[in-house]
Motif scaffolding. Structure first.
Motif, PDB file in Angstrom:
ATOM      1  N   GLY A  96       0.814  -1.193   0.000  1.00 24.20           N
ATOM      2  CA  GLY A  96       0.000   0.000   0.000  1.00 24.20           C
ATOM      3  C   GLY A  96       0.859   1.258   0.000  1.00 24.20           C
ATOM      4  O   GLY A  96       2.090   1.195   0.039  1.00 24.20           O
ATOM      5  N   GLY A  97       0.174   2.414  -0.044  1.00 23.81           N
ATOM      6  CA  GLY A  97       0.889   3.681  -0.055  1.00 23.81           C
ATOM      7  C   GLY A  97       0.086   4.771   0.604  1.00 23.81           C
ATOM      8  O   GLY A  97      -1.137   4.646   0.789  1.00 23.81           O
ATOM      9  N   GLY A  98       0.753   5.857   0.937  1.00 24.04           N
ATOM     10  CA  GLY A  98       0.109   6.912   1.700  1.00 24.04           C
ATOM     11  C   GLY A  98      -0.759   7.841   0.889  1.00 24.04           C
ATOM     12  O   GLY A  98      -1.541   8.614   1.455  1.00 24.04           O
ATOM     13  N   LEU A  99      -0.654   7.817  -0.434  1.00 23.09           N
ATOM     14  CA  LEU A  99      -1.366   8.778  -1.265  1.00 23.09           C
ATOM     15  C   LEU A  99      -2.815   8.392  -1.532  1.00 23.09           C
ATOM     16  O   LEU A  99      -3.620   9.240  -1.910  1.00 23.09           O
ATOM     17  N   THR A 100      -3.162   7.118  -1.309  1.00 17.45           N
ATOM     18  CA  THR A 100      -4.484   6.612  -1.684  1.00 17.45           C
ATOM     19  C   THR A 100      -5.404   6.553  -0.468  1.00 17.45           C
ATOM     20  O   THR A 100      -5.229   5.711   0.415  1.00 17.45           O
ATOM     21  N   ARG A 101      -6.371   7.465  -0.438  1.00 17.19           N
ATOM     22  CA  ARG A 101      -7.306   7.494   0.685  1.00 17.19           C
ATOM     23  C   ARG A 101      -8.170   6.238   0.705  1.00 17.19           C
ATOM     24  O   ARG A 101      -8.744   5.839  -0.300  1.00 17.19           O
ATOM     25  N   GLY A 102      -8.231   5.618   1.884  1.00 18.76           N
ATOM     26  CA  GLY A 102      -9.047   4.423   2.029  1.00 18.76           C
ATOM     27  C   GLY A 102      -8.400   3.169   1.480  1.00 18.76           C
ATOM     28  O   GLY A 102      -9.016   2.096   1.500  1.00 18.76           O
ATOM     29  N   GLY A 103      -7.166   3.282   0.980  1.00 18.46           N
ATOM     30  CA  GLY A 103      -6.479   2.123   0.431  1.00 18.46           C
ATOM     31  C   GLY A 103      -5.774   1.322   1.509  1.00 18.46           C
ATOM     32  O   GLY A 103      -5.844   1.648   2.700  1.00 18.46           O
ATOM     33  N   PRO A 104      -5.082   0.264   1.117  1.00 20.37           N
ATOM     34  CA  PRO A 104      -4.361  -0.568   2.081  1.00 20.37           C
ATOM     35  C   PRO A 104      -3.303   0.246   2.825  1.00 20.37           C
ATOM     36  O   PRO A 104      -2.748   1.201   2.272  1.00 20.37           O
TER      37      PRO A 104
END
Length: 415
Positions: free
Chosen positions: A184-192
């Motif tokens: 996952g990564g920090g840029l994607t809201r609601g992502g892993p």
């Protein structure tokens, strides 16, 4: 074809551990004819060639930023800006960002994720001379899981068949490299979460197998330790970020994995933020030293580190490569090795060793002229006077360039 002879007080041919005083580079079209000591290079110059003299400057290979996102604007919410932009507007903005890279001396940039193959269109426009910019290596849409990290770029896949199909589709659309979001990564809201694996080792191996069959390298975004381990086992070509994060937010650098990185000759691009100093000031020296320790250990161990900025994410502005390089100086990495990370070592990571990253006969004319001596201080790399990208001359808008007298090479041959 007309030749151009560029002379300078010093020249870094690459590797940068040594320099040549009173050096020169001879260029014809998009190719370097000769490079080295001035008198040696003069022997290859044809009568009537243009001479450009920079007696107080340094000539070195053009810089390489191994990790950018031209589709992002480096603002507080680059995802929203991208979503709100149509393709025509976005492509125009991307061209402006590419120009910013060129202004900063970057002659090759690897774009590791965009929407709709726009990076391929921009790459081709630059190659054709329609717009100014560095050579671009395009990943197009990165492979990710459904609603996974950067899903909005169009690379969602699930299962082996979809993985293979997406890799082939990216290749057909002109991709130079396959990007996969191993965690996952920090840029994607609601992502892993950033540490969480998105693909199994076996699935990553499918990405690598399909990409390599098509002659394409694989770059794996991997923050978490499990994702890093899976990417190494799968045989990716580069690992991006390599943060060694665990579920509790701590860092768990594993010596066995460092040994594998070295043995498999996998390059690591930390894509460290150009604004790292502000972060270090905010958390304090003790906490910063703790967080930076894994990078120092990788550097000391001989992991093949290369330069990148993650330009496009919030506050990671285009043209900030030198600030990212200064992070490694803060950790005690020698300047000559840091310069190599953005030139000859980066070229090796991107499979361009025979084309760029050094000043040598037959290489592409990717050349940077800066005031001062970057071996004495990396800040000299900010004082850009002239850039050649594929033989095309570029003077940054901010450069107060005082051109030396131009004269026929025959005058130099017969002083």
């Amino acid at each position: 074809m007309n030749q151009t002879l560029i002379t300078a007080g010093r020249i870094l041919l690459g590797p940068s551990s040594t320099h040549i005083d009173d050096g020169a580079v001879l260029v014809s079209g998009d190719t370097i004819v000769a490079a080295g000591a001035r008198n040696d290079v003069l022997a290859h110059a044809e009568p009537g060639c243009t001479v450009m003299e920079f007696p107080d400057a340094t000539v070195l290979p053009g810089l390489i930023d191994c990790h950018v996102h031209l589709a992002f604007d480096a603002g507080p919410d680059p995802v929203a800006t991208l979503t709100d932009s149509d393709d025509a507007t976005l492509l125009l903005d991307m061209a402006g960002r590419a120009r910013q890279l060129l202004d900063a001396g970057v002659t090759t940039a690897r774009d590791l994720g965009d929407r709709g193959g726009l990076s391929v269109r921009l790459r081709d426009a630059i190659s054709e001379g329609a717009v100014a910019g560095p050579r671009i290596l395009a990943a197009t849409a990165p492979l990710t899981t459904p609603k996974g990290h950067c899903w909005f770029l169009g690379g969602e896949v699930e299962g082996e068949n979809e993985i293979r199909q997406k890799v082939r589709q990216n290749a057909e659309e002109g991709a130079d490299v396959i990007k996969v979001m191993a965690t996952g990564g920090g840029l994607t809201r609601g992502g892993p979460p950033i540490w969480q694996p998105q693909f199994t080792t076996e699935e990553l191996a499918v990405v690598v197998e399909e990409a390599h069959q098509l002659g394409l390298p694989v770059a794996a975004h991997a923050h978490g330790v499990q994702g890093i381990a899976a990417a190494i086992t799968a045989g990716v070509d580069t690992i991006e970020h390599c943060s060694w994060m665990t579920e509790d937010g701590a860092s768990d650098l594993r010596e066995d994995l460092i040994a594998q990185l070295i043995a498999k000759q996998i390059h690591v691009c930390l894509a460290n933020h150009p604004n790292w100093q502000a972060f270090a000031d905010r958390v304090g020296p003790e906490k910063a030293a703790e967080l930076f320790a894994p990078t120092r250990r990788m550097a000391e161990s001989g992991v093949r580190l290369v330069a990148g900025t993650d330009a496009g994410i919030p506050r990671a502005f285009f043209g900030g490569l030198i600030s990212s390089l200064e992070f490694f100086e803060h950790l005690g990495v020698p300047r000559h090795r840091i310069i190599d990370m953005a030139t000859i070592s980066a070229a090796s990571a991107l499979r361009l060793s025979d084309k760029t990253g050094r000043l040598a006969a037959g290489c592409r004319a990717d050349i940077l002229v800066v005031d001062g001596d970057p071996l004495a201080g990396l800040d000299a790399l900010r004082a850009v006077r002239l850039v050649l990208a594929g033989g095309r001359f570029h003077i940054p808008d901010s450069a107060a360039l005082s051109w030396a007298q131009q004269r026929p090479a025959s005058a130099c041959l017969n002083p």
